[in-house]
Design an enzyme around this catalytic site. Structure first.
Site: not given
Length: 374
Positions: A128, A80
């Site tokens: 992520g 992320g």
């Protein structure tokens, strides 16, 4: 990385640039993360677009297979956008919480996808990036894969369903991966259960072309090769012996006292763990142990609960500062040692959120049955 070609519909991200590209190639639908200079790190706009498009493709009879890949040569996704989180924390973390809500819905959707979901886990696949790949049904690694959940390095804990995945790895390999935050190879990802197939990177363009005309099972079967041995699998004796404890301090002591094969590796693991955020290490260990009995959506809800507690604590922002913002690699953890992180402090990370719990049943896209990996 396998690139995109042909007509692509540009999807507008947070900055108005084309951060995700969606295209159709016959019965193959392709999603390309398109922030190559940031190793395709996920933004809030990107996960929102992925949720919308993946939901639409699931209901589209013209789509037989979905493929996710990263633009550029460096990797599928490095995680992320943690700089955005760093900037949001002083403002209360509301934007980060909203980002996680959408991201975790994407993770849940991928795990229940009704069609083959092929993830090309080439290059860097961290944090992520694991969430948008390792929950899929057809997970492909290469000789260039470097994957892992490095959250303890930045004062956080594995999320995006990472605790669910690592808690189910063979023996204590997942515990080792989570506490050390190690970057792992493609064969290691296969050993952990984060991937299914090993395809040399030079074969990826051919695989993508085959997916346009063949079933995912047939196409992947033709391009898969025998992987090299997993280093992680070869370390299982000391990993299983040293990480089989409920307390992080006991794990570190056992790593330091190990005198069988792998003594140096065990000692290095102890040094690595003691360099991470002590709070993160202890919360991560507790998260993994609890996740052993949780379904994926329950684990995601637990990770959301834990994540909000990290937003309000000191170590998450300090870890991002040290690793990404100032890059001095000298975080000042609070508290600074494992022994000072008390059990009651860890327990608070798991307390209910008083009406703010993540409920993936509410507006979370499709309610689909789990699919087996091809």
């Amino acid at each position: 990385m396998a690139g995109t070609s042909g007509r692509a519909d540009a999807a507008q991200g947070d900055t108005g640039s084309s951060q995700v590209l969606f295209e159709r190639r016959g019965r193959l639908a392709v999603a390309t993360l398109n922030r190559p200079r940031a190793v395709n790190a996920l933004t809030a706009g990107m996960v929102g677009l992925l949720l919308e498009q993946l939901t639409a493709w699931a209901d589209d009879d013209g789509v037989a297979t979905v493929l996710v890949q990263g633009a550029g040569e460096r990797g599928l996704c490095a995680g992320g956008d943690i700089v955005a989180i760093y900037e949001d924390i002083p403002q209360g973390g509301a934007r980060t919480a909203a980002f996680w809500q959408t991201e975790y819905r994407v993770n849940s959707l991928i795990a229940r996808y009704p069609k083959p979901y092929v993830a090309l886990m080439d290059g860097l696949v961290l944090g992520g990036g694991v969430g948008i790949s390792a929950h899929g049904s057809v997970r492909v690694v290469t000789e260039r894969t470097r994957t892992g959940m490095p959250e303890t390095t930045i004062g956080f804990a594995p999320d995006v369903g990472g605790t669910f995945l690592l808690a189910r790895a063979p023996g204590e390999a997942g515990t080792h991966a989570a506490l050390t935050g190690a970057h792992l190879t493609g064969p290691d990802a296969l050993h952990l259960g984060l991937a299914d197939h090993y395809v040399p990177s030079e074969r990826l363009p051919g695989l993508v072309a085959a997916l346009e005309k063949e079933s995912a099972e047939d196409a992947v079967g033709r391009f898969t090769a025998v992987p090299p041995p997993s280093v992680l699998a070869g370390q299982r004796e000391w990993i299983d012996a040293c990480y089989a404890f409920a307390d992080a301090e006991d794990i570190v002591r056992r790593l330091r006292s190990w005198n069988g094969q792998g003594t140096a590796d065990a000692a290095h693991a102890a040094d690595t763990i003691e360099g991470k955020s002590p709070t993160s290490v202890k919360v991560t260990l507790e998260s993994l142990r609890r996740a052993r009995t949780l379904a994926l959506d329950e684990a995601l809800a637990q990770e959301y609960r834990v994540g909000l507690r990290f937003l309000s604590g000191p170590d998450f922002r300090e870890g991002i500062r040290a690793q990404v913002v100032d890059k001095d690699r000298t975080p000042r953890w609070t508290p600074p040692t494992l022994g000072e992180v008390r059990p009651e402090h860890v327990a608070r990370f798991f307390e209910p959120l008083d009406g703010r719990e993540l409920d993936l049943r509410a507006g979370g896209g499709l309610q689909l049955e789990e699919t087996d990996h091809v």
